[in-house]
Structures are given as C-alpha cells and as structure tokens.
Design a protein around this motif. Structure first.
Motif, PDB file in Angstrom:
ATOM      1  N   GLY A  93       0.945  -1.412   0.006  1.00  0.00           N
ATOM      2  CA  GLY A  93       0.100  -0.011   0.122  1.00  0.00           C
ATOM      3  C   GLY A  93       0.894   1.173   0.042  1.00  0.00           C
ATOM      4  N   ALA A  94       1.856   1.246   0.722  1.00  0.00           N
ATOM      5  CA  ALA A  94       2.896   2.701   0.916  1.00  0.00           C
ATOM      6  C   ALA A  94       3.518   2.642  -0.420  1.00  0.00           C
ATOM      7  CB  ALA A  94       3.728   2.337   1.975  1.00  0.00           C
ATOM      8  N   HIS A  95       3.700   1.752  -1.122  1.00  0.00           N
ATOM      9  CA  HIS A  95       4.214   1.771  -2.482  1.00  0.00           C
ATOM     10  C   HIS A  95       3.260   2.316  -3.612  1.00  0.00           C
ATOM     11  CE1 HIS A  95       8.033  -0.538  -1.772  1.00  0.00           C
ATOM     12  NE2 HIS A  95       7.375  -0.941  -0.705  1.00  0.00           N
ATOM     13  N   TYR A  96       2.107   2.149  -3.248  1.00  0.00           N
ATOM     14  CA  TYR A  96       1.202   2.700  -4.393  1.00  0.00           C
ATOM     15  C   TYR A  96       0.981   3.893  -3.998  1.00  0.00           C
ATOM     16  CZ  TYR A  96      -2.182   1.511  -7.805  1.00  0.00           C
ATOM     17  OH  TYR A  96      -2.937   1.423  -9.364  1.00  0.00           O
ATOM     18  N   ALA A  97       1.028   4.476  -2.893  1.00  0.00           N
ATOM     19  CA  ALA A  97       0.742   6.033  -2.439  1.00  0.00           C
ATOM     20  C   ALA A  97       2.005   6.906  -2.962  1.00  0.00           C
ATOM     21  CB  ALA A  97       0.727   6.077  -0.937  1.00  0.00           C
ATOM     22  N   GLU A  98       3.118   6.262  -3.071  1.00  0.00           N
ATOM     23  CA  GLU A  98       4.259   6.787  -3.722  1.00  0.00           C
ATOM     24  C   GLU A  98       4.273   6.884  -5.208  1.00  0.00           C
ATOM     25  OE1 GLU A  98       7.407   8.492  -2.205  1.00  0.00           O
ATOM     26  OE2 GLU A  98       5.394   8.776  -1.146  1.00  0.00           O
ATOM     27  N   THR A  99       3.722   5.681  -5.914  1.00  0.00           N
ATOM     28  CA  THR A  99       3.501   5.683  -7.295  1.00  0.00           C
ATOM     29  C   THR A  99       2.593   6.826  -7.848  1.00  0.00           C
ATOM     30  OG1 THR A  99       3.864   3.350  -7.230  1.00  0.00           O
ATOM     31  CG2 THR A  99       2.615   4.227  -9.050  1.00  0.00           C
ATOM     32  N   LEU A 100       1.539   6.772  -7.140  1.00  0.00           N
ATOM     33  CA  LEU A 100       0.296   7.754  -7.310  1.00  0.00           C
ATOM     34  C   LEU A 100       0.887   9.391  -7.095  1.00  0.00           C
ATOM     35  CD1 LEU A 100      -2.419   5.775  -5.772  1.00  0.00           C
ATOM     36  CD2 LEU A 100      -2.529   6.753  -8.104  1.00  0.00           C
ATOM     37  N   ARG A 101       1.934   9.458  -6.364  1.00  0.00           N
ATOM     38  CA  ARG A 101       2.561  10.706  -5.939  1.00  0.00           C
ATOM     39  C   ARG A 101       3.093  11.189  -7.031  1.00  0.00           C
ATOM     40  NH1 ARG A 101       7.367  12.567  -4.559  1.00  0.00           N
ATOM     41  NH2 ARG A 101       7.969  10.432  -3.986  1.00  0.00           N
ATOM     42  N   LEU A 102       4.109  10.135  -7.560  1.00  0.00           N
ATOM     43  CA  LEU A 102       5.029  10.652  -8.671  1.00  0.00           C
ATOM     44  C   LEU A 102       3.913  10.706 -10.120  1.00  0.00           C
ATOM     45  CD1 LEU A 102       7.632   7.967  -8.213  1.00  0.00           C
ATOM     46  CD2 LEU A 102       7.809  10.349  -7.813  1.00  0.00           C
ATOM     47  N   TRP A 103       3.150  10.076 -10.283  1.00  0.00           N
ATOM     48  CA  TRP A 103       2.092  10.054 -11.388  1.00  0.00           C
ATOM     49  C   TRP A 103       1.544  11.659 -11.237  1.00  0.00           C
ATOM     50  CZ3 TRP A 103      -0.911   5.235 -11.222  1.00  0.00           C
ATOM     51  CH2 TRP A 103      -0.329   3.855 -11.716  1.00  0.00           C
ATOM     52  N   ARG A 104       0.957  12.149 -10.040  1.00  0.00           N
ATOM     53  CA  ARG A 104       0.172  13.206  -9.999  1.00  0.00           C
ATOM     54  C   ARG A 104       1.283  14.504 -10.212  1.00  0.00           C
ATOM     55  NH1 ARG A 104       0.253  16.099  -5.522  1.00  0.00           N
ATOM     56  NH2 ARG A 104       1.127  14.434  -3.952  1.00  0.00           N
ATOM     57  N   GLU A 105       2.465  14.263  -9.623  1.00  0.00           N
ATOM     58  CA  GLU A 105       3.460  15.666  -9.732  1.00  0.00           C
ATOM     59  C   GLU A 105       3.877  15.728 -11.331  1.00  0.00           C
ATOM     60  OE1 GLU A 105       6.564  14.417  -7.215  1.00  0.00           O
ATOM     61  OE2 GLU A 105       5.432  15.079  -5.271  1.00  0.00           O
ATOM     62  N   ARG A 106       3.942  14.433 -11.906  1.00  0.00           N
ATOM     63  CA  ARG A 106       4.199  14.641 -13.482  1.00  0.00           C
ATOM     64  C   ARG A 106       3.035  15.080 -14.279  1.00  0.00           C
ATOM     65  NH1 ARG A 106       6.056  10.421 -17.817  1.00  0.00           N
ATOM     66  NH2 ARG A 106       7.311  11.903 -18.965  1.00  0.00           N
ATOM     67  N   PHE A 107       1.801  14.654 -13.716  1.00  0.00           N
ATOM     68  CA  PHE A 107       0.707  15.220 -14.490  1.00  0.00           C
ATOM     69  C   PHE A 107       0.659  16.784 -14.472  1.00  0.00           C
ATOM     70  CE2 PHE A 107      -3.929  16.483 -14.585  1.00  0.00           C
ATOM     71  CZ  PHE A 107      -4.259  15.909 -15.908  1.00  0.00           C
ATOM     72  N   ALA A 108       0.801  17.100 -13.444  1.00  0.00           N
ATOM     73  CA  ALA A 108       0.922  18.727 -12.926  1.00  0.00           C
ATOM     74  C   ALA A 108       1.827  19.568 -13.789  1.00  0.00           C
ATOM     75  CB  ALA A 108       0.748  18.938 -11.453  1.00  0.00           C
ATOM     76  N   GLU A 109       2.758  18.944 -13.928  1.00  0.00           N
ATOM     77  CA  GLU A 109       3.978  19.505 -14.730  1.00  0.00           C
ATOM     78  C   GLU A 109       3.623  19.493 -16.048  1.00  0.00           C
ATOM     79  OE1 GLU A 109       7.242  17.314 -13.680  1.00  0.00           O
ATOM     80  OE2 GLU A 109       7.287  18.048 -11.636  1.00  0.00           O
ATOM     81  N   ARG A 110       2.707  18.711 -16.752  1.00  0.00           N
ATOM     82  CA  ARG A 110       2.503  18.462 -17.931  1.00  0.00           C
ATOM     83  C   ARG A 110       1.416  19.290 -18.366  1.00  0.00           C
ATOM     84  NH1 ARG A 110       5.965  14.187 -19.791  1.00  0.00           N
ATOM     85  NH2 ARG A 110       5.977  15.262 -21.781  1.00  0.00           N
ATOM     86  N   THR A 111       0.907  20.186 -17.847  1.00  0.00           N
ATOM     87  CA  THR A 111      -0.433  20.841 -18.305  1.00  0.00           C
ATOM     88  C   THR A 111      -0.453  21.576 -19.697  1.00  0.00           C
ATOM     89  OG1 THR A 111      -0.909  21.486 -15.881  1.00  0.00           O
ATOM     90  CG2 THR A 111      -1.925  23.085 -17.609  1.00  0.00           C
ATOM     91  N   PRO A 112       0.709  22.019 -20.039  1.00  0.00           N
ATOM     92  CA  PRO A 112       0.632  22.363 -21.713  1.00  0.00           C
ATOM     93  C   PRO A 112       0.368  21.372 -22.569  1.00  0.00           C
ATOM     94  CG  PRO A 112       2.281  23.571 -20.640  1.00  0.00           C
ATOM     95  CD  PRO A 112       1.911  22.328 -19.333  1.00  0.00           C
ATOM     96  N   GLU A 113       0.939  20.094 -22.189  1.00  0.00           N
ATOM     97  CA  GLU A 113       0.747  19.241 -23.179  1.00  0.00           C
ATOM     98  C   GLU A 113      -0.667  18.512 -23.066  1.00  0.00           C
ATOM     99  OE1 GLU A 113       5.240  18.599 -21.866  1.00  0.00           O
ATOM    100  OE2 GLU A 113       3.280  19.607 -21.343  1.00  0.00           O
TER     101      GLU A 113
END
Length: 440
Positions: A369-389
C-alpha cells in the motif's frame, strides 16, 4: 451507455480558463459541473449540518469567506470554500459525488489536496454523526444498471477510461507505460527509479507464477504490454487479452519493437471468452473492474484456464471487508467520472470465493500500500507539470481538475490505510468442495 464526453486527440477543442466558478465551464462537455443541481432547502440544510459536523471534528482548517474554523491545537491541512452555498447544495443533492464535482467546478480548493483527502479517508466512519446515519441512503445513490459488468457493459466501462488517449497516459506514466502500483526498493520513492520499480513489480509477479522458458502464460488485462514483453524475455509464450482497443494497438507496437511478436499475441477479448489452458495466469489490477456480481465468474474462469498445479498471480487493490460490504453497492464520484462499474474487493472476499467456488488456494500474499501511495504521488506530480501538453491534446481545465482529484483521492486512500494493494498467488490444487455461488 456512451463513451465519456472528453475530447480525444483534439487540439482545437475549446479550453476553459483557469479560474474558479461554474460560469467558466463548458455546459455541453460537463453538464453536471456547469450547472448547480436542484436541491430542496431541507436537503441543503442537512448537508450543511453534516459538513459542519464532519469538518469541525477533524484535524482540518476550513477557510470560508475569510473566516477560519478548525479544532484548536490539532493542526492539520487547510481547505478553502470559495462558494460555500454551491458546495453545500451539491453535497445536499449528490452526496460525495457532489463533493468531487464541487472541486471540479472550482468551488473549493486546498494547497495540499492529498493531505485534506487523507484526513477525510482516515475518518470515513466518523463523517456522518450517529443521529443522521439513518439519512445515509438518501445521499448515496446505487450503481446505474447501464454500468453492470456484462460482456458488453465491461467493454464500455473499460473504454470510458482506458481509451481516453494513449498520449495522455504517456504524459504522466514512466517509459514502461505501466499503470499500476510499482514496488520500490526504498521509500520515499524517487521519480528516476519509477521504471525500475515497475519492472521489479512485474518480475515479482512472474516469479510468483513460476514463469520461465516454455511457460504458457495468460495475461488478463494487457495494459500497454510491459508484462507481456518481460515474460517473453524469459522465454515464455504469452497470450494477453484486453477490452481497450487503444491499449491493444500500442501494446502490439511495443511488443514488435521489443522483438517478441512471435512469442506474444494480444487479443481484444473478455476474460469470460478466453479459450485454451495455460501454465500460469497473471492479472494486474484488473479484478477491480469485474464487479461483485461477476466475481464468481472471474475466479471460475481463472480456475478453468490454468492447469492443475499451475499458478495464478494477481495484483489487486483491496479494502477492509466491513468497508467493502458497506460501500459495494454505492455509486460514487469515481464510478461516475473515472472507473464506471468498478468495485474494490477485500482479501476475505477473494479468499472465500476462491475457496468455495474453485480449486484455487492462496499460497502467498504481500502488501504494498505505501508503494502505491508513492507511485500515485509521482504520477500526480508529473501530470501537474505537463499541463501544456494535456491542454494540447484537447483536455480542458475541468478535466485537469478531475484528473488531479482522482490521483490525489487515490493516493489519500493508500496513505490513510483505507486502501491496500496486494500481490496474491493462488495455486490450483483440485478436489475442492463447492459450496455455491456465494453472496456479497
């Protein structure tokens, strides 16, 4: 049921400006967000009472029109209600669906959305006061019949999410295009190590299923082909099935590029229609899309498709059994906007159905479970960075707020312990006593 109204590869689609308020929303694309629902004064008043009770008893600070409320001395994250009247009206009409829709509309926000949602998830049993529990059914709609996971319904439910756009998923996933929990060597996770952690997760499953040279492998739920490629690299022959045409097409390209087209076949096929028999079956976070009604059919299919003595390796998101029983029939924001027809099982449900209806027996179970929380954090942060795309693909601001809420909501589930993710290994033994269909 139709596919989602989100644009697909449409850079010319109109975008809503990045400002709060329903007036900026596209009423055609987002009818339930752009327009406030009708609600009686009584329902709105009850909703406001519930919300005030819930938020007032939690370690949260709530900003409303410049005023701050929150339990003294407890600290906690902050949420701001930009339009409290609309916020309470949506909750009064649609319950927790309205809570998510209000965020999509920009009526509330939080500097640390995950922290706010984690507090709410950790106190889910306390949000409604005992004196108002009898009203819960009035605020929790049931699943619409159109989202039943029949063969046709499953196909439409899967297409709603996974056929959005391969390019969209590529913006926030790593190079393996793996859309499930990674397993890291250490936490907190580093983004540069996400691809390695995804490969580690896949290798753990393939090891557990005893996949090696000559192994006949069935994969239920192809994703974008990384597991099939890694199994083929071990010398296995892989048959993979999916209900997403977008995933199938890209997975085939990736398999060909890796040089394994002769060892891997990928078919657009429902798990109930798969023929043949295999030495091993692997299915990663697909059981969540099966639905309670069809869990018996799913496990019977697993048993039918694996040889006696063979192994089934599942990766499954799970929740506590009492929470599953309490929520399995509830139609939520996630069902409406993200995963129609989805239901998260409990470990007890998996063990009981496999024991009572099949010859499959659990031989190993590991939690991440803790690994999924970190996986989702990394996805969320990258999604936020890719707003123009994201914008360039034709997805508007409301979609971005929806997707941000989905990723944060999911991360909060794992950080709070409300959700877990398990790798479950089942062995087909033979000779099990069959009790019946089972009821949940």
């Amino acid at each position: 049921m139709t596919l989602s109204p989100y644009p697909h590869h449409n850079p010319s689609a109109a975008h809503s400006p990045d400002t709060a308020g329903a007036g900026t929303l596209d009423p055609v694309r987002w009818p339930d967000i752009a327009r406030l629902p009708r609600s009686s004064r009584a329902r709105t008043a009850i909703a406001e009472r519930i919300v005030r009770h819930a938020l007032g008893s939690l370690p949260l600070y709530v900003h409303i029109n410049g005023d701050v409320s929150g339990p003294i001395g407890l600290g906690g994250p902050r949420m701001t209600l930009h339009d409290p009247a609309a916020f309470h009206r949506r909750i009064g009409t649609r319950g927790l669906i309205g809570f998510g829709e209000s965020f999509m509309a920009g009526e509330w926000d939080a500097p640390d959305l995950v922290a706010v949602l984690t507090v709410l998830a950790a106190h889910a049993d306390q949000l409604v006061p005992a004196s108002l529990q009898h009203l819960r059914k009035a605020f929790t709609p049931r699943h619409p019949p159109a989202q039943r996971n029949t063969p046709e319904g499953s196909r439409e439910n899967i297409q709603h999410h996974y056929d959005l756009s391969n390019e969209l998923f590529a913006l926030f996933l790593d190079e393996t295009m793996t859309y499930s929990s990674a397993v890291f060597r250490a936490l907190p996770a580093e983004r540069a190590l996400l691809a390695d952690a995804q490969r580690r997760k896949i290798d753990l499953l393939l090891d557990a299923a005893e996949v090696g040279p000559g192994t006949r492998v069935l994969e239920i739920g192809t994703g974008w082909g990384e597991l099939a490629v890694r199994a083929a690299e071990r010398g296995a022959r892989v048959h993979s099935v999916t209900l997403s045409a977008e995933q199938r097409d890209l997975a085939r390209e990736r398999v060909r590029a890796a040089g394994h087209a002769d060892a891997v076949t990928i078919e657009l096929c429902d798990y109930r229609s798969v023929g043949g028999i295999f030495d091993a079956v692997v299915s990663v976070e697909m059981i969540e899309a099966v639905g309670v009604e069809f869990w018996p059919a799913y496990f019977k299919s697993l048993e039918r498709l694996v040889v006696p003595g063979g192994r089934v390796a599942l990766q499954a998101i799970t929740m506590a059994h009492d929470r599953m029983l309490a929520t399995k029939d509830t139609y939520t924001w996630v069902h409406k906007y993200i995963f129609p027809g989805g239901v998260i099982p409990s470990v007890e449900a998996i063990e009981t159905i496999s024991r009572d209806l099949t010859d499959l027996r659990p031989v190993r179970m590991d939690g991440y479970g803790a690994h999924y929380a970190e996986t989702l954090r990394l996805w969320r942060e990258r999604f936020a960075e890719r707003t123009p795309e994201v914008d360039a693909l034709g997805f508007d601001r409301t979609f971005r707020r929806m997707w941000t809420f989905y990723l944060a909501y999911s991360e909060a589930g794992f950080r709070s312990g409300y959700l877990d993710v398990r790798q479950i290994v089942l062995a087909r033994t033979g000779g099990a006593a069959r009790v019946g269909e089972g009821q949940w």
